[in-house]
Structure formats: C-alpha cells, structure tokens
Design an enzyme around this catalytic site. Structure first.
Site, short mmCIF file in Angstrom:
data_model
loop_
_atom_site.label_atom_id
_atom_site.label_comp_id
_atom_site.label_asym_id
_atom_site.label_seq_id
_atom_site.Cartn_x
_atom_site.Cartn_y
_atom_site.Cartn_z
N TRP A 345 -6.47 10.03 6.57
CA TRP A 345 -7.15 8.79 6.96
C TRP A 345 -6.67 8.31 8.32
O TRP A 345 -7.03 7.22 8.75
CB TRP A 345 -6.93 7.71 5.91
CG TRP A 345 -5.53 7.14 5.86
CD1 TRP A 345 -4.37 7.80 6.14
CD2 TRP A 345 -5.15 5.80 5.49
NE1 TRP A 345 -3.29 6.98 5.96
CE2 TRP A 345 -3.74 5.74 5.57
CE3 TRP A 345 -5.85 4.67 5.11
CZ2 TRP A 345 -3.03 4.57 5.28
CZ3 TRP A 345 -5.14 3.52 4.82
CH2 TRP A 345 -3.75 3.47 4.90
N ASP A 346 -5.87 9.13 9.02
CA ASP A 346 -5.24 8.68 10.25
C ASP A 346 -6.25 8.29 11.33
O ASP A 346 -5.91 7.55 12.26
CB ASP A 346 -4.29 9.76 10.78
CG ASP A 346 -3.13 10.00 9.83
OD1 ASP A 346 -3.40 10.46 8.71
OD2 ASP A 346 -1.97 9.72 10.20
N GLU A 484 1.43 5.15 -1.77
CA GLU A 484 1.73 6.55 -2.10
C GLU A 484 2.94 6.74 -3.01
O GLU A 484 3.04 7.77 -3.67
CB GLU A 484 1.92 7.42 -0.83
CG GLU A 484 0.66 7.59 -0.02
CD GLU A 484 0.82 8.59 1.11
OE1 GLU A 484 1.96 8.75 1.60
OE2 GLU A 484 -0.18 9.19 1.51
N LYS A 604 6.32 2.53 -0.21
CA LYS A 604 6.65 3.40 0.91
C LYS A 604 6.22 2.78 2.23
O LYS A 604 6.92 2.88 3.24
CB LYS A 604 5.96 4.75 0.72
CG LYS A 604 6.12 5.73 1.87
CD LYS A 604 5.33 7.01 1.59
CE LYS A 604 5.40 7.97 2.77
NZ LYS A 604 4.58 9.18 2.52
N GLN A 605 5.04 2.17 2.23
CA GLN A 605 4.47 1.66 3.46
C GLN A 605 3.49 0.53 3.10
O GLN A 605 3.27 0.24 1.93
CB GLN A 605 3.74 2.76 4.21
CG GLN A 605 2.63 3.43 3.42
CD GLN A 605 2.04 4.62 4.12
OE1 GLN A 605 1.79 4.58 5.31
NE2 GLN A 605 1.83 5.70 3.38
#
Length: 789
Positions: A345-346, A484, A604-605
């Site tokens: 998805w970057d 994630e 995680k983020q």
C-alpha cells in the site's frame, strides 16, 4: 552531507550494505546498488541490479511445506571490473591495504564517484577513481569510468571486466532458505572486438534478458567466455603520475520492453550506437537538471539535505520513464530484495507527492492497478465476495503474493503469515485514484478506469459488511489493520479481527466517494458503467446505508483500534525497554519468549491515527458525522495520546504518520517524530533493514510532509486549499508543483508570509483558499498572502 552530495569517508565492511543501498543509482527502468565493482557478492557486498516489473516465481521447501514466492529478479551483474599488478593478487579493500577511501554520491548529477588509494608496499601506491551512472536520458544505458594512477612505480596493470549471469537472489539473509536461482540458459558472445553480450531468461516467467558491454581503454582487449560470465581483459602500462582510463558502456533490455523485436539484438544495437562516456554524461546531467527543476524543494539545514536524498531515491525508482511501464510502487524501491520487490500500500505515501510533480507517473502506477482489476475480482469471487479484493502484496499479475510463512530471526521459527487479511489496501487504491484526479484534473481517467476501480472496491466493501441486529449497524469482520501486530484475538483458532476502525472508516469513505462520482459522471458514461457492471438501484441503496452505519468501536472515550482492543492486557513497556533496548519489533521479541503480541495493547505502527494522516480534521469529522458518530477535538486528542503511548514504531512509516498528525494538531512533539522519519534509512533505525533496500514510502512521505502536511495543502473542488501550520524547526521552505495544467507553480512560506507564483501560460486561473479568504491568481501573477495567527 553537503548541499548536493552524500559522502562516506573510509572503508567500513560492516557499513557496506547500508552504503550500497543509499548509493544505488537508477532511472525508473532499472537500478544498480552502489557496490564496488571489484568486489563480488559475499557477506559484505551485494552488487544487485533490478529491472522494474521483472519478476519470477519459484517453489521452495520450508519447514516441511512447499512454499511459492515471486521475487523481483536480480538480473545479470554488469558491474564487475577488477585489477591487479601482473605479478600480484586481485586488489579489493577487503584483501589489500587501503590508505584512504571515499565514496561521493552527487545528487544533482545522479553520479556515484569513488576514490581509493591502495598501498602496494615498497613506496608504491595505486589510486583508483571511478564514476558510475545509470543513464537518466536513455533508460537502457549505464556507464562506468575507471581511472588508474600509479605513484612511485611503473609497470603493467591487468584489468578484467565482465558480465556475470551467475547471480542469484541472496541479498536478504532470512530468505536464504528459499530458492533464489532465477536465471537460466545463460549464453555469451562477441559482437565486436570491443563489445560482448550475455543473454539469459528467468526460470518460470520466461522473461528474456539481453545485456551488452563495450569497453574502451586505448589498449587491446581480449575476450574469454567462461559461462556464466563473459570477460574482457586488457593490460595497461602505468607510469608515475599518469592516469590510464577504462570506460565501460552497458545496455540492458528485457522482453517486456516495447518497440523491440529481441532484447539481445536491442542491447547490442543500443550499446553500439551509444556515444562515449563524456557525451553520455552530458545528456545524463541535462536529464537530471530537468528532473530537479520539476521537483524543486528548498528546505534549509540538515532536514533539507536529507529530504534531497529522499527525493533523489524516489526519482530513481519512479521517474518519467516509469510512465511507459506496467509497474507498481515497490516498497523497497529498486534498491534491494527485501519484501521480494513486492507492491504493498506504499503508493498511499508516494502518489500524493508525484501527483503534484509527475502526474503522468501517478497515472501509470494507477494503470498498474487497473490492469489487475479483473484478477482482484477473481480473488473476491474465490473468497465468496462481490467486487474487487486487491492483494496485500502484488507482483507481476495481481494475484496475492503475501508469503504463507515468515521467519522470526530471534527464534529461528517459521510462523504463519496472516497479513493478506489487510484488505484496506483496496481503500488505499481508491484514495489514490481520487487524489490523483483532484490534483491533475484528469477527468478522463476519473470517469473511465478510475470509476471502474472505485465501483468494484465499493462493491467489495458493501458485500463484506454484515448487519448486526443488536448494534443496529454494519460490521466488517476477519480483517487485519495497518498495525500488523494483531492478526487474531488471544487464543482464537482463526485469524482476523472485527471492526478495525481504520478499515471501516476508509470503507465508508470509499462508498461515499463512489456514490458521489456516480452522480457527477456524464450520463452516457454512467449508463455504460451501469450496463457493464450490472449496478442497480438496490445496490446503490445498500451502499448508502452501509456508508452511514459501519460500526466504529470506542473504549474509554477513545476510538478502539478494533473491537475488543481495550480489553487486551497492558504491556510493561518500561520493563521491555530495559531488557531489550530497541523494541521496535516487539512481535518478534514476544514470540521468541513464547508469548504473543496479540495479547497486548501494543501496535507496530499508526493504525487508528492513519485516519488523521489521510483526512484533514474537517473531513474526518464529516466522515464520523456521516457514520452517526460525534468526533470532537478532545476525543481525537485523547485518541492520539492513547496510541502514542502504545506504539513501538516497528515501521519507518510510523514516525512519518505520527509527525504528520501531531503537526496538524499543532503539538510540540511533532518534530521528534519527523526527525525519526528523516533519519529512518540514513541511520538505519530499523536495525539493518536499509541494507536490504530503502523504504520508499517513508522517503516520499517526508517530501509530502513538507508539500502537504506543513502547508495543509489539499486539492479539492477545483481549488488549492492551504492552511499552513507553524513548525519552528521548519519555519521557512519552498517548492514547485504542477497543478491542473500549470507547470512550475512556486510556493514559499517564510514565517507569516505565503508567496505563490503562477507562471505565465494560457491555463485557467488558480483559486487559492485559505481559512479566512479566497484568492484568485492569474497565470503570470504572484500572490503575497499574510497569514493570520
């Protein structure tokens, strides 16, 4: 760091992989890592070359299972050039005494220069200077100039240069249990006394690769065919203080290229027609000058220098040449083999920057997604869903490329990988379609391919939502969010989580935007779309309903990352930091302890906070109102603080998103996270990952942070909306952009003054909307706008 160069002093074997990634040269078609040409692939060096979109699929046996993976292929190595005195060993920094060594990446020129001085003993020294480029004007060419200067001696220097078809994909240690032999049928030949060629093909995708090299040295060249290599050998007569030069020009083609009949013939012909090094360098410099003008970014100090490096690597991966290719956004650029060169998805973090500088590249990257729309529909049908279910990881043909297993390096165990449940990638694609069309004014794409993608993604979300009688709302179950870390509920037998807030809110946004688009489509086009897709009034009513009733969970007056997040255990953050120091990859630490991150309130983020990255405060509040939920500023601030204390930042994107959100909220700690985003790759904050490839999304995201985050720039409703936020550490900056037919619109902010310069043209005026006024700027006009406190 200097203004336009990136320098490494001294030779440090432990740093070579990182330097090679950050010194990669590319042109959007292919890229080559910044390895020393005299060094072969080993534990220190990895001279990889990657062609955009060149993938191959292999099956390996892992942990007793047959596992299939598709990889971006490490194609034949064109770099090798080694040298030695006629009576001595081959010289490398690993085997010979080095008096000094310096590598300089010239950003303005797209040129990598190295200078090394070898101590040969008895007062003898050999200086080596090399200049390397991957040509930005002709995407199929590369060149290497090597200059040898003897000091304190005269004699013969033996030089060998080669094309090597014996390479494998072995640049990521945790993948080495997998089959990495992608190239077969290697053949070599001689095209002319100074020119050799190599051809091969990939094992399963059957992509044919042709490569040719021409060597010029003012000395006779002999050729040896030593499969899988072809070697050109020559002897230079060195005299003290005199420089002998060897130039190597290389051409690369594959069978995926348009307008060729055969890649080998094309490579031989192109290298034969190519001019010498000096002329190639001149046209290369011109191409880079033009890129820098279009992507001009003026930020002072260290931050500006890092941003320029980030921009350099974005342009090497996604250049105007990309507009002619069928490729997506590889998450690690063309700089290494991490993530196997896959497309995630970057692009969500990359296209917003490209939209306002290289919209033709954005359009091509969206074409990549549209060409795989039918595969996404096939995947949805296989899952019992309507519409399009795009894969979390994509490669050549759009099927799901997410691995079934992943290795935890801490425990050595191969574990199931459930990240394919990140269906929010579809919303990211829809968001990119909408943002591109708003920025470019490309109504043709919006009304055709864009509308087709949005419709099928909306259809998938509406069909995925299930109505809960108890809640009186729709729910989306069994997914994984951007975090994630959390793939399942503690103790659950099946993976997946319910009502991930980010997934549900972005799904509602897709449905609302698609309904809006269907309303504004020209009637003939709308009729075509309805006929082709079988869309009916009942389905549209369902979309309207789901877009207003998707469930957003809350706990303790904050938005829950997913239903049940607030019931998870709290983690002893201080204890884990004390025991492990770096806990970015907390999931690996806990698994190695026999525990699971699924049990804890630990991310995680950014996950929920991604909503503040995608949507300006007013739009986000509007989305929640549409869902029948009140999101006031206090609730959002509590939500931001809640997740700030529960995020390990195990992704380079995390600091970027947190910095963006905090800057828009005018929070003093924003700069700390911005710094982390800037330092992510150059300081290798993720602990060795940059050597496997740069993090393209984070690099492009830092550029967009200046372009849109600090300025509050939005492109919507046919206007440029600006709402600059004060960030003392970046108090003045400027950039150029391309907006709806206007080339080179320049924005400059200095304290309370915003200057907007619209170049002369026959384009329409630009409406600029600030929080307290609207200004219309004609082509050729400059606006100087004082900003209110």
């Amino acid at each position: 760091m200097t203004g336009w160069s990136w320098e490494y002093e001294g030779y440090e074997p432990a740093d070579e992989r990182l330097r090679e990634s950050l010194c990669t040269l590319g042109n959007g078609y292919f890229a080559t890592r910044g390895a020393l040409p005299e060094c072969a692939a080993d534990e220190v060096h990895y001279p990889g070359t990657y062609v955009a979109g060149c993938y191959n699929r292999l099956t390996s046996e892992v942990a007793g299972r047959q596992v299939e993976n598709e990889d971006m292929v490490n194609v034949p190595n064109w770099l090798p050039l080694r040298f030695r005195l006629s009576d001595g060993p081959w010289l490398t920094p690993d085997t010979a005494a080095v008096l000094d060594h310096r590598q300089t990446l010239h950003l303005s020129a797209g040129l990598l220069e190295r200078r090394t001085r070898y101590d040969l003993g008895e007062g003898r020294e050999l200086s080596v200077r090399q200049q390397k480029l991957v040509h930005m004007a002709d995407p199929h060419l590369a060149a290497l100039r090597t200059e040898f200067t003897a000091e304190g001696f005269s004699g013969e220097l033996q030089v060998e240069t080669a094309l090597d078809g014996g390479v494998t994909n072995s640049g990521v240690p945790r993948y080495r249990d997998l089959d990495g032999r992608h190239l077969i049928h290697v053949h070599t030949g001689t095209a002319a006394p100074d020119t050799v060629w190599l051809r091969c093909r990939t094992r399963t995708s059957d992509i044919r690769i042709g490569m040719a090299a021409r060597v010029t040295a003012g000395a006779p060249v002999t050729i040896r065919h030593e499969l899988p290599c072809v070697v050109q050998q020559l002897t230079l007569d060195l005299a003290p203080g005199r420089t002998a030069t060897v130039d190597k020009i290389v051409a690369l083609h594959t069978s995926r290229d348009p307008a060729i009949s055969d890649p080998l013939y094309a490579a031989v012909d192109r290298v034969g027609q190519a001019p010498g090094f000096d002329e190639l360098l001149e046209s290369h410099l011109t191409a880079w000058d033009q890129l820098w003008r279009r992507a001009d970014l003026d930020v002072a100090g260290e931050a500006g220098r890092i941003l320029r490096l980030h921009l350099f690597h974005v342009l090497q991966t996604l250049s105007p040449h990309t507009a002619d290719l069928d490729v997506g956004v590889p998450a690690r650029g063309l700089h290494g083999e991490a993530y196997r060169g896959h497309v995630f998805w970057d692009e969500l973090f990359v296209l917003p920057y490209l939209n306002l500088h290289f919209p033709e590249v954005s359009r091509a990257l969206l074409h990549y997604r549209h060409r795989r729309l039918e595969q996404a529909r096939t995947t949805a049908r296989a899952a019992g869903r309507r519409g399009a279910m795009y894969p979390w990881q994509s490669g050549s043909d759009g099927r799901e490329e997410t691995q079934q297993l992943h290795l935890n390096p801490r425990s050595g165990r191969w574990l199931p990988d459930h990240s394919r449940l990140q269906h929010h990638v579809g919303s990211a694609i829809a968001y990119n379609v909408w943002q591109y069309c708003e920025a470019s004014g490309d109504t043709e794409f919006r009304d055709t391919k864009g509308a087709e993608m949005l419709l099928q993604i909306a259809r998938f979300w509406a069909d995925s939502a299930v109505y809960d009688e108890t809640l009186g709302r729709h729910r989306i179950k069994g997914v994984v969010g951007p975090d994630e870390y959390h793939e399942a509920y503690p103790g659950a037998q099946e993976p997946g989580l319910d009502d991930n807030a980010y997934t549900n809110v972005t799904a509602a946004w897709v449905l609302a935007r698609t309904l809006e688009l269907l309303e504004i489509l020209p009637e003939p086009r709308r009729r075509e779309l309805v006929e082709r897709t079988g869309l009916d009034g009942g389905e549209l009513e369902l979309w309207e309903d789901v877009s207003r009733t998707l469930h957003v969970p809350f706990h303790d007056d904050v938005i829950s990352q997913f239903e049940g997040y607030g019931r998870l255990e709290e983690l002893d953050w201080d204890g884990y930091r004390e025991r492990y120091g770096d806990i970015r990859r907390l999931d690996r630490i806990l698994e190695a302890e026999g525990d699971s991150v699924n049990r804890y309130q630990a991310s995680k983020q950014a996950d929920v906070l991604m909503l503040g990255y995608l949507f300006a405060p007013a739009e986000l509040q509007g989305l929640f109102r549409r869902l029948g939920v009140q999101l006031d500023e206090d609730t959002w601030q509590r939500t931001v603080d809640y997740y700030l204390h529960r995020t390990s930042h195990g992704s380079t994107l995390s600091g970027l998103v947190h910095g963006w959100v905090l800057a828009r909220a005018r929070r003093a700690e924003a700069w700390k996270f911005c710094q982390e985003a800037l330092q992510g790759d150059i300081a290798d904050l993720q602990g060795g990952t940059t050597g496997e490839g740069i993090h393209l999304g984070a690099m492009a995201g830092t550029l967009d942070f200046v372009q849109r985050g600090l300025t509050g720039l939005e492109t919507r409703g046919g206007a440029l909306w600006l709402d600059p936020v004060p960030l003392p550490e970046l108090s003045h900056y400027g950039f150029a952009l391309r907006y709806q037919g206007h080339w080179g619109v320049r924005l400059r902010l200095e304290r309370e003054l915003l200057r907007i310069e619209v170049p002369a043209s026959d384009a329409s005026p630009i409406d600029v909307r600030l929080p307290d006024r609207t200004v219309c700027l004609q082509p050729g006009e400059t606006g100087r706008l004082l900003l209110s406190e």
